[in-house]
Design a protein around this motif. Structure first.
Motif, mmCIF file in Angstrom:
data_model
loop_
_atom_site.group_PDB
_atom_site.id
_atom_site.type_symbol
_atom_site.label_atom_id
_atom_site.label_comp_id
_atom_site.label_asym_id
_atom_site.label_seq_id
_atom_site.Cartn_x
_atom_site.Cartn_y
_atom_site.Cartn_z
ATOM 1 N N TYR A 51 10.658 41.317 -48.123
ATOM 2 C CA TYR A 51 10.981 40.094 -47.301
ATOM 3 C C TYR A 51 11.840 39.050 -47.992
ATOM 4 N N ALA A 52 11.635 38.875 -49.070
ATOM 5 C CA ALA A 52 12.312 37.571 -49.701
ATOM 6 C C ALA A 52 13.800 38.125 -49.978
ATOM 7 N N VAL A 53 13.948 39.160 -50.492
ATOM 8 C CA VAL A 53 15.192 39.785 -50.608
ATOM 9 C C VAL A 53 16.422 39.802 -49.256
ATOM 10 N N GLU A 64 23.288 35.255 -58.227
ATOM 11 C CA GLU A 64 22.188 35.013 -59.176
ATOM 12 C C GLU A 64 21.361 33.653 -58.648
ATOM 13 N N ASP A 65 21.891 33.019 -57.580
ATOM 14 C CA ASP A 65 21.030 32.149 -56.868
ATOM 15 C C ASP A 65 20.145 32.725 -55.911
ATOM 16 N N LYS A 66 20.476 33.703 -55.369
ATOM 17 C CA LYS A 66 19.789 34.501 -54.575
ATOM 18 C C LYS A 66 18.624 35.355 -55.268
ATOM 19 N N ARG A 67 18.793 35.605 -56.407
ATOM 20 C CA ARG A 67 17.696 36.253 -57.133
ATOM 21 C C ARG A 67 16.740 35.224 -57.565
ATOM 22 N N LYS A 68 17.157 33.916 -57.882
ATOM 23 C CA LYS A 68 16.198 32.880 -58.120
ATOM 24 C C LYS A 68 15.144 32.409 -56.881
ATOM 25 N N TYR A 69 16.285 32.530 -55.813
ATOM 26 C CA TYR A 69 15.361 32.099 -54.604
ATOM 27 C C TYR A 69 14.354 33.128 -54.172
ATOM 28 N N ALA A 70 14.776 34.522 -54.324
ATOM 29 C CA ALA A 70 13.670 35.450 -53.998
ATOM 30 C C ALA A 70 12.575 35.493 -54.980
ATOM 31 N N SER A 71 12.868 35.038 -56.088
ATOM 32 C CA SER A 71 11.982 35.048 -57.316
ATOM 33 C C SER A 71 10.804 34.037 -56.866
ATOM 34 N N GLU A 72 11.414 32.641 -56.416
ATOM 35 C CA GLU A 72 10.465 31.614 -55.951
ATOM 36 C C GLU A 72 9.746 31.895 -54.758
ATOM 37 N N VAL A 73 10.400 32.796 -53.668
ATOM 38 C CA VAL A 73 9.278 32.990 -52.500
ATOM 39 C C VAL A 73 8.322 34.091 -52.781
ATOM 40 N N PRO A 88 7.078 38.109 -64.833
ATOM 41 C CA PRO A 88 8.233 38.074 -64.316
ATOM 42 C C PRO A 88 9.361 39.229 -64.194
ATOM 43 N N ALA A 89 8.843 40.101 -65.191
ATOM 44 C CA ALA A 89 9.472 41.367 -65.382
ATOM 45 C C ALA A 89 9.045 42.306 -64.245
ATOM 46 N N LEU A 90 7.829 42.146 -63.729
ATOM 47 C CA LEU A 90 7.434 42.841 -62.543
ATOM 48 C C LEU A 90 8.202 42.586 -61.302
ATOM 49 N N ILE A 91 8.166 41.065 -61.261
ATOM 50 C CA ILE A 91 8.921 40.377 -60.039
ATOM 51 C C ILE A 91 10.524 40.889 -60.064
ATOM 52 N N ASP A 92 10.896 40.727 -61.234
ATOM 53 C CA ASP A 92 12.501 41.115 -61.287
ATOM 54 C C ASP A 92 12.751 42.566 -60.920
ATOM 55 N N GLY A 93 11.806 43.268 -61.226
ATOM 56 C CA GLY A 93 11.661 44.887 -60.954
ATOM 57 C C GLY A 93 11.527 45.084 -59.499
ATOM 58 N N ALA A 94 10.739 44.282 -58.842
ATOM 59 C CA ALA A 94 10.474 44.490 -57.373
ATOM 60 C C ALA A 94 11.654 44.016 -56.618
ATOM 61 N N ILE A 95 12.293 42.894 -57.177
ATOM 62 C CA ILE A 95 13.418 42.522 -56.491
ATOM 63 C C ILE A 95 14.595 43.482 -56.587
ATOM 64 N N GLU A 96 14.773 43.936 -57.725
ATOM 65 C CA GLU A 96 15.814 44.950 -57.904
ATOM 66 C C GLU A 96 15.618 46.197 -56.911
ATOM 67 N N LYS A 97 14.387 46.852 -57.113
ATOM 68 C CA LYS A 97 14.101 47.800 -55.975
ATOM 69 C C LYS A 97 14.398 47.378 -54.553
ATOM 70 N N ALA A 98 14.066 46.295 -54.183
ATOM 71 C CA ALA A 98 14.095 46.015 -52.672
ATOM 72 C C ALA A 98 15.710 45.701 -52.487
ATOM 73 N N VAL A 99 16.442 45.345 -53.513
ATOM 74 C CA VAL A 99 18.113 44.909 -53.307
ATOM 75 C C VAL A 99 18.418 46.484 -53.019
ATOM 76 N N ASN A 100 18.057 47.618 -54.080
ATOM 77 C CA ASN A 100 18.662 48.715 -53.827
ATOM 78 C C ASN A 100 18.420 49.343 -52.685
ATOM 79 N N ALA A 101 17.126 49.249 -52.084
ATOM 80 C CA ALA A 101 16.721 49.761 -50.661
ATOM 81 C C ALA A 101 17.513 49.254 -49.713
ATOM 82 N N MET A 102 17.788 47.735 -49.889
ATOM 83 C CA MET A 102 18.491 47.217 -48.644
ATOM 84 C C MET A 102 19.964 47.934 -48.587
#
Length: 143
Positions: A51-53, A64-73, A88-102
């Motif tokens: 959802y955040a991505v 980079e701003d999108k990544r920070k925004y998604a992390s805050e969300v 934070p590593a789990l959050i970054d990994g989840a963001i990366e996985k969501a970005v790749n899926a998108m």
């Protein structure tokens, strides 16, 4: 039967039992993972990241701003769900996985050259033509 035969029989039965248990576990692994607390947390984290991505994609920010925004969300969502101690590593990994899926879902690449070549009309498979039989005259009750 000798002791050696009994030993071989026991090893064979144990091997089959282990194989059956492993098969049942792998078949139900997704259900087991979601049933555990850590599995529920990872599932929630993945959904929040998706959802955040997608939300960050529409903000018009730099990457980079999108990544920070998604992390805050994601952090806000985890706090709202009462989930603490997510690294934070789990959050970054989840963001990366969501970005790749998108990106995979939005991939509009052209098909391969051999697929997009023109095919002669006579080589195209057509659906079969079903001929209708003329209606029979007479009563439907057999009279």
């Amino acid at each position: 039967m000798t002791v050696k035969d009994w030993l071989y029989l026991a090893i064979t039965v144990a091997s089959y039992a282990i194989a059956i248990i492993a098969g049942v576990y792998t078949h139900n692994k997704q259900k087991i993972n979601r049933a555990t607390k850590s599995g529920q947390i990872m599932d929630t984290l993945g959904k929040l990241a998706t959802y955040a991505v997608h939300e960050a994609e529409h903000t018009g920010m730099e990457n980079e701003d999108k990544r920070k925004y998604a992390s805050e969300v994601i952090n806000q969502g985890l706090k709202w769900f009462g989930i603490a101690d997510v690294t934070p590593a789990l959050i970054d990994g989840a963001i990366e996985k969501a970005v790749n899926a998108m990106h995979l879902a939005n991939d509009d690449s052209e098909p391969a050259d051999e697929i997009k070549q023109d095919v002669p009309a006579n080589d195209v498979v057509q659906p079969p033509v079903i001929e209708e039989k003329p209606a029979e005259t007479g009563d439907t009750n057999g009279k």
